[in-house]
Structure formats: structure tokens, C-alpha cells
Scaffold this motif. Structure first.
Motif, PDB file in Angstrom:
ATOM      1  N   LEU A   1     -51.203  10.055  22.352  1.00  0.00           N
ATOM      2  CA  LEU A   1     -52.392   9.200  22.298  1.00  0.00           C
ATOM      3  C   LEU A   1     -53.349   9.495  23.453  1.00  0.00           C
ATOM      4  O   LEU A   1     -54.565   9.587  23.258  1.00  0.00           O
ATOM      5  N   VAL A   2     -52.805   9.662  24.660  1.00  0.00           N
ATOM      6  CA  VAL A   2     -53.662   9.963  25.811  1.00  0.00           C
ATOM      7  C   VAL A   2     -54.272  11.354  25.656  1.00  0.00           C
ATOM      8  O   VAL A   2     -55.449  11.571  25.978  1.00  0.00           O
ATOM      9  N   THR A   3     -53.478  12.299  25.157  1.00  0.00           N
ATOM     10  CA  THR A   3     -54.015  13.638  24.912  1.00  0.00           C
ATOM     11  C   THR A   3     -55.148  13.600  23.900  1.00  0.00           C
ATOM     12  O   THR A   3     -56.189  14.251  24.085  1.00  0.00           O
ATOM     13  N   TRP A   4     -54.960  12.847  22.844  1.00  0.00           N
ATOM     14  CA  TRP A   4     -56.006  12.701  21.826  1.00  0.00           C
ATOM     15  C   TRP A   4     -57.260  12.075  22.429  1.00  0.00           C
ATOM     16  O   TRP A   4     -58.381  12.490  22.137  1.00  0.00           O
ATOM     17  N   ALA A   5     -57.085  11.073  23.285  1.00  0.00           N
ATOM     18  CA  ALA A   5     -58.232  10.412  23.901  1.00  0.00           C
ATOM     19  C   ALA A   5     -58.966  11.341  24.870  1.00  0.00           C
ATOM     20  O   ALA A   5     -60.205  11.327  24.950  1.00  0.00           O
ATOM     21  N   VAL A   6     -58.212  12.169  25.592  1.00  0.00           N
ATOM     22  CA  VAL A   6     -58.824  13.034  26.605  1.00  0.00           C
ATOM     23  C   VAL A   6     -59.459  14.275  25.991  1.00  0.00           C
ATOM     24  O   VAL A   6     -60.560  14.686  26.377  1.00  0.00           O
ATOM     25  N   PHE A   7     -58.791  14.876  25.003  1.00  0.00           N
ATOM     26  CA  PHE A   7     -59.259  16.138  24.437  1.00  0.00           C
ATOM     27  C   PHE A   7     -60.018  15.966  23.122  1.00  0.00           C
ATOM     28  O   PHE A   7     -60.560  16.932  22.600  1.00  0.00           O
ATOM     29  N   GLY A   8     -60.012  14.762  22.560  1.00  0.00           N
ATOM     30  CA  GLY A   8     -60.740  14.524  21.320  1.00  0.00           C
ATOM     31  C   GLY A   8     -59.912  14.748  20.079  1.00  0.00           C
ATOM     32  O   GLY A   8     -60.212  14.183  19.025  1.00  0.00           O
ATOM     33  N   SER A   9     -58.881  15.544  20.170  1.00  0.00           N
ATOM     34  CA  SER A   9     -57.956  15.774  19.051  1.00  0.00           C
ATOM     35  C   SER A   9     -56.659  16.317  19.618  1.00  0.00           C
ATOM     36  O   SER A   9     -56.644  16.937  20.689  1.00  0.00           O
ATOM     37  N   ALA A  10     -55.556  16.071  18.900  1.00  0.00           N
ATOM     38  CA  ALA A  10     -54.258  16.552  19.374  1.00  0.00           C
ATOM     39  C   ALA A  10     -53.275  16.514  18.219  1.00  0.00           C
ATOM     40  O   ALA A  10     -53.137  15.484  17.556  1.00  0.00           O
ATOM     41  N   PRO A  11     -52.572  17.617  17.952  1.00  0.00           N
ATOM     42  CA  PRO A  11     -51.553  17.604  16.897  1.00  0.00           C
ATOM     43  C   PRO A  11     -50.333  16.819  17.341  1.00  0.00           C
ATOM     44  O   PRO A  11     -49.881  16.933  18.487  1.00  0.00           O
ATOM     45  N   LEU A  12     -49.795  16.019  16.450  1.00  0.00           N
ATOM     46  CA  LEU A  12     -48.632  15.189  16.777  1.00  0.00           C
ATOM     47  C   LEU A  12     -47.328  15.956  16.603  1.00  0.00           C
ATOM     48  O   LEU A  12     -46.362  15.732  17.337  1.00  0.00           O
ATOM     49  N   GLY A  13     -47.295  16.877  15.625  1.00  0.00           N
ATOM     50  CA  GLY A  13     -46.057  17.591  15.303  1.00  0.00           C
ATOM     51  C   GLY A  13     -45.409  18.306  16.476  1.00  0.00           C
ATOM     52  O   GLY A  13     -44.201  18.135  16.716  1.00  0.00           O
ATOM     53  N   PRO A  14     -46.156  19.109  17.258  1.00  0.00           N
ATOM     54  CA  PRO A  14     -45.515  19.856  18.347  1.00  0.00           C
ATOM     55  C   PRO A  14     -44.851  18.973  19.395  1.00  0.00           C
ATOM     56  O   PRO A  14     -43.748  19.266  19.848  1.00  0.00           O
ATOM     57  N   VAL A  15     -45.519  17.870  19.765  1.00  0.00           N
ATOM     58  CA  VAL A  15     -44.943  17.035  20.815  1.00  0.00           C
ATOM     59  C   VAL A  15     -43.701  16.305  20.321  1.00  0.00           C
ATOM     60  O   VAL A  15     -42.717  16.142  21.059  1.00  0.00           O
ATOM     61  N   LEU A  16     -43.685  15.878  19.058  1.00  0.00           N
ATOM     62  CA  LEU A  16     -42.504  15.214  18.516  1.00  0.00           C
ATOM     63  C   LEU A  16     -41.348  16.193  18.344  1.00  0.00           C
ATOM     64  O   LEU A  16     -40.193  15.868  18.648  1.00  0.00           O
ATOM     65  N   ALA A  17     -41.646  17.385  17.839  1.00  0.00           N
ATOM     66  CA  ALA A  17     -40.596  18.393  17.659  1.00  0.00           C
ATOM     67  C   ALA A  17     -39.992  18.800  18.995  1.00  0.00           C
ATOM     68  O   ALA A  17     -38.767  18.922  19.133  1.00  0.00           O
ATOM     69  N   ALA A  18     -40.840  19.010  19.997  1.00  0.00           N
ATOM     70  CA  ALA A  18     -40.349  19.392  21.316  1.00  0.00           C
ATOM     71  C   ALA A  18     -39.497  18.283  21.927  1.00  0.00           C
ATOM     72  O   ALA A  18     -38.450  18.549  22.529  1.00  0.00           O
ATOM     73  N   THR A  19     -39.928  17.044  21.749  1.00  0.00           N
ATOM     74  CA  THR A  19     -39.167  15.913  22.289  1.00  0.00           C
ATOM     75  C   THR A  19     -37.815  15.775  21.598  1.00  0.00           C
ATOM     76  O   THR A  19     -36.797  15.477  22.237  1.00  0.00           O
ATOM     77  N   ALA A  20     -37.785  16.014  20.288  1.00  0.00           N
ATOM     78  CA  ALA A  20     -36.527  15.934  19.545  1.00  0.00           C
ATOM     79  C   ALA A  20     -35.532  16.979  20.041  1.00  0.00           C
ATOM     80  O   ALA A  20     -34.335  16.683  20.215  1.00  0.00           O
ATOM     81  N   VAL A  21     -35.997  18.187  20.297  1.00  0.00           N
ATOM     82  CA  VAL A  21     -35.103  19.236  20.811  1.00  0.00           C
ATOM     83  C   VAL A  21     -34.657  18.888  22.229  1.00  0.00           C
ATOM     84  O   VAL A  21     -33.483  19.090  22.594  1.00  0.00           O
ATOM     85  N   TRP A  22     -35.566  18.341  23.024  1.00  0.00           N
ATOM     86  CA  TRP A  22     -35.188  17.938  24.378  1.00  0.00           C
ATOM     87  C   TRP A  22     -34.078  16.892  24.346  1.00  0.00           C
ATOM     88  O   TRP A  22     -33.213  16.869  25.234  1.00  0.00           O
ATOM     89  N   LEU A  23     -34.076  16.033  23.350  1.00  0.00           N
ATOM     90  CA  LEU A  23     -33.037  15.013  23.245  1.00  0.00           C
ATOM     91  C   LEU A  23     -31.658  15.637  23.022  1.00  0.00           C
ATOM     92  O   LEU A  23     -30.638  15.059  23.418  1.00  0.00           O
ATOM     93  N   VAL A  24     -31.604  16.804  22.393  1.00  0.00           N
ATOM     94  CA  VAL A  24     -30.325  17.517  22.279  1.00  0.00           C
ATOM     95  C   VAL A  24     -29.864  17.948  23.674  1.00  0.00           C
ATOM     96  O   VAL A  24     -28.678  17.823  24.020  1.00  0.00           O
ATOM     97  N   LEU A  25     -30.803  18.452  24.475  1.00  0.00           N
ATOM     98  CA  LEU A  25     -30.481  18.786  25.867  1.00  0.00           C
ATOM     99  C   LEU A  25     -30.006  17.551  26.619  1.00  0.00           C
ATOM    100  O   LEU A  25     -29.023  17.605  27.368  1.00  0.00           O
ATOM    101  N   ALA A  26     -30.686  16.419  26.400  1.00  0.00           N
ATOM    102  CA  ALA A  26     -30.278  15.175  27.053  1.00  0.00           C
ATOM    103  C   ALA A  26     -28.868  14.780  26.639  1.00  0.00           C
ATOM    104  O   ALA A  26     -28.072  14.304  27.466  1.00  0.00           O
ATOM    105  N   ALA A  27     -28.520  14.978  25.364  1.00  0.00           N
ATOM    106  CA  ALA A  27     -27.175  14.655  24.887  1.00  0.00           C
ATOM    107  C   ALA A  27     -26.126  15.510  25.601  1.00  0.00           C
ATOM    108  O   ALA A  27     -25.048  15.017  25.971  1.00  0.00           O
ATOM    109  N   VAL A  28     -26.430  16.787  25.810  1.00  0.00           N
ATOM    110  CA  VAL A  28     -25.500  17.668  26.537  1.00  0.00           C
ATOM    111  C   VAL A  28     -25.301  17.171  27.966  1.00  0.00           C
ATOM    112  O   VAL A  28     -24.166  17.079  28.459  1.00  0.00           O
ATOM    113  N   LEU A  29     -26.390  16.821  28.636  1.00  0.00           N
ATOM    114  CA  LEU A  29     -26.295  16.392  30.032  1.00  0.00           C
ATOM    115  C   LEU A  29     -25.647  15.015  30.156  1.00  0.00           C
ATOM    116  O   LEU A  29     -24.900  14.758  31.110  1.00  0.00           O
TER     117      LEU A  29
END
Length: 254
Positions: free
Chosen positions: A138-166
Motif C-alpha cells: 500500500l505504501v509502495t502504491w502510494a509513493v510510486f503511483g502503482s505497484a504489483p501485489l503478486g511479487p511482494v506476496l510471493a516473496a513473503t510466502a517463500v520467506w515464511l518457509v525460511l522462517a519455518a526452518v529457523l
């Protein structure tokens, strides 16, 4: 089953009654809100710092994907340490205080004791970080005028696998030793970072979770084996570490 449900409620209450309920969400939301702003104005800040008399440095204009990449860098460079500390004290602190012995006088098994810790910690981390991902978008969209949601959600989902390992590595250490469990969890993180430098390790093992997370945020990661191998092996490693934590805790004197 009723005993396990009671343990889950107890774990959830522990989250709300301790520092965890404030620290992790506060860190995540701060990084999510500030990252896109810093990304947007980094060039201006550098230009102001260099001054008009300095040689001009040509830098590419920042984009929304750069802000997403900054979000995942914050996750892998800052948030992981908060998550490790949360998990590292989960079991051994209750053993030292005598809470573990009192809890296990009742019907719950030692395996359920460990599993419920993992489930609640991972659920809490997931809620906090996914909320942070939405705030970052949301902040990225407000600052840059547009922002794709898919990349940030996909990256966060993969990071959660890393979090599960740790989390599971830290729980294993917490079940095995009275002090220093956080150091084990942090050591596991840096081991993954070092292994990720090797291309084959990053391609086929959980060591690839960090570069994959960053690549997804930057929009450069494709849905091929370089994505699914690190995710699949990360899930398997987290499961194995959790099983080991349960075995170690079953054999430990309280």
C-alpha cells in the motif's frame, strides 16, 4: 485432542501476554512503511549529501519493484533475528521456570507440547509478516503511483518457509540446551547464507530460499525448479527439525 486444543489456547495467550505481541508487529510494520519511502528518496538524499560541488553520480530511478526488494531485504536482514529470539526462548525458559513440568502433569504429551509451540509461533509470524507485506504494498502504491501485489506476496510466502526452518531450528536448540538457543538459530541462518553463495546449493537446497525471496520481489524469479526445490527442501528440513525437537524434548529431564 482436547489437551492439544488447550495447549494451543495457552500458547496463543502467551503471545498476547508477552513482549512478542508488540515487538514483532512493531518491527514489521515500521519496516514495511518506511522501506518504500526510503527507496523512493534515496537518490535525492545521496544528491543532497554529496552537494552541488561533487561529481554527479548517475543512478537509475527507483521503481516499485525496488521497494519490494527492500521489503524482502528487511525480512532477511532484520526480522529473522526477532523470529529466532522468539522461538529460542520458547521451551527452555518454561523448563527453567517450572512451567513445562506443571503443564505436562496434565494430559498433553511432550510431542504436542513442542508442536503447539511451533504452530502458534509460525501462525503469529505469518499473520504479522503478511500484514506487513500488505502495508508495504500500500505504501509502495502510494509513493510510486502503482505497484504489483503478486511479487511482494510471493516473496513473503517463500520467506515464511525460511522462517519455518529457523523457528524449528531454534525450537530444537531450545529443547536441547538451557542457554544459547538463539545463537544456534542465528548460526543456522548464517549457514544458509553462506551455502547460498554456492550455485548448486542455492538451486537444490533451503540455502536458495533467501536468493529466491529476493528474486521474486524483484520480479526476476521464474516458476521453475530453482523456485520449487528450495521451497520443497525447506519444508522438509523444517519438518525434520521439528520432529527432532520433539524427540529431544521427550528425552529431557524437567
Amino acid at each position: 485432542m482436547n489437551a492439544t486444543a488447550a495447549l494451543l489456547r495457552l500458547r496463543t495467550q502467551e503471545i498476547f501476554r508477552t513482549w512478542r505481541i508488540w515487538v514483532l508487529p512493531a518491527v514489521v510494520i515500521f519496516l514495511a512503511a518506511s522501506g518504500p519511502v526510503l527507496t523512493r528518496f534515496t537518490n535525492d538524499l545521496l544528491a543532497a549529501a554529496l552537494g552541488a560541488g561533487q561529481a554527479a553520480i548517475t543512478l537509475p530511478d527507483p521503481t516499485a519493484l525496488d521497494a519490494h526488494a527492500q521489503w524482502t531485504k528487511n525480512l532477511t536482514q532484520i526480522v529473522v533475528f526477532v523470529v529466532v529470539v522468539m522461538a529460542a526462548g520458547a521451551i527452555n525458559s518454561e523448563i527453567r521456570s517450572g512451567i513445562a513440568a506443571l503443564t505436562l502433569v496434565k494430559p498433553p504429551s511432550r510431542t504436542a507440547y513442542v508442536l503447539t509451540h511451533a504452530v502458534v509461533l509460525l501462525a503469529f509470524t505469518s499473520v504479522a509478516v503478511l500484514l506487513g507485506a500488505v502495508v508495504s504494498w500500500l505504501v509502495t502504491w502510494a509513493v510510486f503511483g502503482s505497484a504489483p501485489l503478486g511479487p511482494v506476496l510471493a516473496a513473503t510466502a517463500v520467506w515464511l518457509v525460511l522462517a519455518a526452518v529457523l523457528i524449528t531450528a531454534s525450537l530444537l536448540a531450545s529443547a536441547a540446551i538451557d542457554a544459547g538457543a538463539a545463537g544456534v538459530g542465528i548460526g543456522a541462518f548464517f549457514l544458509l547464507v553462506l551455502l547460498g553463495v554456492a550455485p548448486q546449493a542455492a538451486e537444490y537446497t533451503p540455502a536458495g530460499l533467501i536468493p529466491v525471496t529476493n528474486a521474486l520481489a524483484a520480479g526476476t524469479q521464474t516458476a521453475d525448479h530453482t523456485l520449487w526445490w528450495p521451497v520443497a527442501t525447506g519444508v522438509l528440513l523444517a519438518s525434520a527439525l521439528l520432529a527432532a525437537a520433539a524427540i529431544v524434548f521427550r528425552r529431557r529431564e524437567l
